[in-house]
Design a protein around this motif. Structure first.
Motif, short mmCIF file in Angstrom:
data_model
loop_
_atom_site.label_atom_id
_atom_site.label_comp_id
_atom_site.label_asym_id
_atom_site.label_seq_id
_atom_site.Cartn_x
_atom_site.Cartn_y
_atom_site.Cartn_z
N THR A 1 -1.19 65.60 -25.49
CA THR A 1 0.17 66.12 -25.56
C THR A 1 0.25 67.35 -26.44
O THR A 1 -0.60 67.54 -27.33
CB THR A 1 1.14 65.05 -26.11
N ASP A 2 1.27 68.18 -26.20
CA ASP A 2 1.55 69.32 -27.09
C ASP A 2 2.93 69.17 -27.72
O ASP A 2 3.52 70.11 -28.20
CB ASP A 2 1.45 70.64 -26.32
N MET A 3 3.44 67.92 -27.73
CA MET A 3 4.80 67.65 -28.19
C MET A 3 4.82 67.10 -29.61
O MET A 3 3.97 66.31 -30.00
CB MET A 3 5.49 66.65 -27.27
N VAL A 4 5.86 67.51 -30.36
CA VAL A 4 6.05 67.06 -31.73
C VAL A 4 7.51 66.68 -31.94
O VAL A 4 8.41 67.43 -31.55
CB VAL A 4 5.70 68.18 -32.75
N ILE A 5 7.75 65.52 -32.55
CA ILE A 5 9.09 65.17 -33.01
C ILE A 5 9.17 65.52 -34.49
O ILE A 5 8.34 65.08 -35.29
CB ILE A 5 9.41 63.68 -32.83
N ILE A 6 10.18 66.31 -34.86
CA ILE A 6 10.41 66.64 -36.26
C ILE A 6 11.80 66.12 -36.66
O ILE A 6 12.82 66.66 -36.23
CB ILE A 6 10.34 68.16 -36.51
N PRO A 7 11.85 65.05 -37.46
CA PRO A 7 13.15 64.59 -37.96
C PRO A 7 13.68 65.57 -39.01
O PRO A 7 12.93 65.99 -39.89
CB PRO A 7 12.82 63.23 -38.59
N VAL A 8 14.94 65.92 -38.89
CA VAL A 8 15.60 66.77 -39.89
C VAL A 8 16.64 65.87 -40.57
O VAL A 8 17.61 65.46 -39.94
CB VAL A 8 16.26 68.01 -39.25
N VAL B 1 6.56 74.68 -38.15
CA VAL B 1 6.37 74.82 -36.71
C VAL B 1 5.28 75.84 -36.41
O VAL B 1 4.42 75.62 -35.54
CB VAL B 1 7.70 75.24 -36.03
N LYS B 2 5.27 76.94 -37.14
CA LYS B 2 4.24 77.96 -36.93
C LYS B 2 2.85 77.40 -37.24
O LYS B 2 1.86 77.75 -36.58
CB LYS B 2 4.54 79.20 -37.78
N SER B 3 2.76 76.52 -38.23
CA SER B 3 1.47 75.88 -38.53
C SER B 3 1.03 75.01 -37.36
O SER B 3 -0.13 75.04 -36.94
CB SER B 3 1.59 75.01 -39.79
N LEU B 4 1.95 74.22 -36.84
CA LEU B 4 1.63 73.33 -35.74
C LEU B 4 1.29 74.10 -34.47
O LEU B 4 0.44 73.69 -33.68
CB LEU B 4 2.79 72.35 -35.50
N LEU B 5 1.97 75.22 -34.26
CA LEU B 5 1.64 76.09 -33.13
C LEU B 5 0.21 76.59 -33.22
O LEU B 5 -0.52 76.66 -32.22
CB LEU B 5 2.60 77.29 -33.08
N GLN B 6 -0.22 76.91 -34.41
CA GLN B 6 -1.57 77.41 -34.62
C GLN B 6 -2.62 76.37 -34.23
O GLN B 6 -3.72 76.70 -33.78
CB GLN B 6 -1.74 77.83 -36.08
N HIS B 7 -2.25 75.09 -34.36
CA HIS B 7 -3.18 74.02 -34.02
C HIS B 7 -3.16 73.66 -32.54
O HIS B 7 -4.03 72.92 -32.07
CB HIS B 7 -2.88 72.78 -34.85
N GLY B 8 -2.15 74.15 -31.82
CA GLY B 8 -2.10 73.88 -30.38
C GLY B 8 -0.89 73.13 -29.90
O GLY B 8 -0.68 72.95 -28.69
N PHE B 9 -0.03 72.67 -30.81
CA PHE B 9 1.22 72.03 -30.39
C PHE B 9 2.20 73.12 -29.96
O PHE B 9 2.22 74.21 -30.53
CB PHE B 9 1.80 71.19 -31.53
N LYS B 10 3.01 72.83 -28.97
CA LYS B 10 3.85 73.87 -28.40
C LYS B 10 5.31 73.46 -28.22
O LYS B 10 6.21 74.28 -28.32
CB LYS B 10 3.30 74.32 -27.05
N ARG B 11 5.55 72.16 -27.97
CA ARG B 11 6.91 71.71 -27.69
C ARG B 11 7.43 70.87 -28.86
O ARG B 11 6.75 69.96 -29.34
CB ARG B 11 6.95 70.91 -26.39
N PHE B 12 8.65 71.18 -29.31
CA PHE B 12 9.21 70.57 -30.51
C PHE B 12 10.54 69.89 -30.20
O PHE B 12 11.46 70.53 -29.68
CB PHE B 12 9.37 71.62 -31.60
N LEU B 13 10.60 68.62 -30.52
CA LEU B 13 11.81 67.82 -30.32
C LEU B 13 12.44 67.61 -31.69
O LEU B 13 11.92 66.87 -32.52
CB LEU B 13 11.45 66.48 -29.67
N ILE B 14 13.53 68.29 -31.95
CA ILE B 14 14.19 68.22 -33.25
C ILE B 14 15.13 67.01 -33.25
O ILE B 14 16.08 66.95 -32.47
CB ILE B 14 14.96 69.52 -33.55
N LEU B 15 14.82 66.05 -34.11
CA LEU B 15 15.62 64.83 -34.22
C LEU B 15 16.53 64.96 -35.44
O LEU B 15 16.09 64.78 -36.58
CB LEU B 15 14.70 63.61 -34.34
N ASN B 16 17.78 65.30 -35.21
CA ASN B 16 18.71 65.45 -36.32
C ASN B 16 19.14 64.07 -36.80
O ASN B 16 19.87 63.36 -36.11
CB ASN B 16 19.93 66.27 -35.90
#
Length: 304
Positions: A51-58, A126-141
């Motif tokens: 996967t290239d998806m990341v959930i980031i809780p805010v 996010v820019k760090s994670l992009l550098q590693h190959g992750f591309k899609r970000f699901l922002i969980l507010n």
């Protein structure tokens, strides 16, 4: 042979018990799949093949009445994200504990940081994670007060980076099941029955329900007059009520939590009405909807 095997088991038990006695007695966490703080580099590499998806809780670190922990928003958000990641491969990467909570500063323990800082820190992550190959970000507010901040973060990711970001709650909304629980006819928001029920399910050992008290609210008269329409679900009343309600003391609106509530709870229901069963139903509804959305997105845009 059986006697020798049993003896070896006994020695192994003594050894493991001895080792445990020499480690941190406060450590009780179990390793969680796809949860970045628990993962090794090889595990992250393996996940990137799926996967290239990341959930980031805010989230936020703010008062939640007399019975819920300061970290309720952060902890509930992270636990929801973990549950999602067990059903569909996606990285869970919390970045900040604190959020924008100036209207709760009248209660000790609250930490509030600016929306500009929240966006900048998450953007750099996010820019760090992009550098590693992750591309899609699901922002969980995980904190209502971060709604505008989260929207701006999503837009900046989409406009300024190679990443693709969406609001996870918005994505999950069409997949949610209609709740069988009747809509409350009583004002119940921050740290009330709904949020307490979620905490009883997600972080039960941190909830001190006997400590909960029914709050006495003192709202500005014109907001008090709006309450029936707000509870009834009038969209106009809700919009203007929230535009003015729960704002920092420095604004002069007289709507900070300490100015309106005796306990910090923003609601008139007794939090003791909360149950883990209610929290489980709400959590499972969201988690299942989020998984369905993620699976649909994966179908629409397979990981390359």
């Amino acid at each position: 042979m059986k006697l020798v095997f049993t003896f070896l088991q006994f020695v192994g038990l003594l050894t493991s018990t001895s080792l445990l006695a020499q480690t941190n007695p406060l450590w009780h966490e179990q390793k969680i799949k796809n949860y970045l703080p628990h993962m090794t580099v090889p595990e992250v590499r393996e996940l990137l093949n799926k996967t290239d998806m990341v959930i980031i809780p805010v989230a936020a670190l703010e008062q939640h009445g007399l019975h819920l922990p300061i970290g309720t928003d952060f902890l509930n958000g992270v636990e929801e994200a973990k549950l999602i990641a067990q059903q569909t491969d996606v990285l869970v990467a919390p970045v900040l504990l604190a959020g924008q909570s100036p209207y709760h500063m009248g209660f000790p323990g609250t930490i509030s940081i600016s929306s500009e800082t929240i966006v900048q820190v998450h953007l750099e992550a996010v820019k760090s994670l992009l550098q590693h190959g992750f591309k899609r970000f699901l922002i969980l507010n995980a904190h209502a007060g971060n709604r505008a901040t989260s929207s701006f973060l999503i837009d900046r990711i989409n406009q300024e980076t190679a990443g693709i970001a969406v609001d996870l709650s918005e994505g999950a909304a069409p997949f949610r099941q209609k709740s069988a629980t009747p809509k409350s006819t009583v004002f119940d928001r921050h740290a009330g029955v709904g949020e307490t029920s979620s905490a009883l399910y997600l972080i039960p050992s941190l909830v001190n329900l006997p400590q909960a008290e029914k709050a006495k609210l003192t709202l500005p008269p014109h907001l008090q007059a709006m309450l029936p329409a707000v509870v009834a679900g009038d969209p106009t009343a809700n919009l203007v009520f929230l535009a003015e309600g729960l704002k920092a003391k420095e604004t002069g609106k007289k709507t900070s939590s300490a100015e309106m509530s005796t306990t910090g709870v923003w609601g008139i229901r007794d939090p003791k009405e909360a149950t883990a069963a209610q929290g489980r139903a709400a959590t499972e509804n969201f988690v299942n909807a989020a998984v369905a959305f993620i699976q649909k997105w994966k179908e629409l845009r397979p990981t390359k």
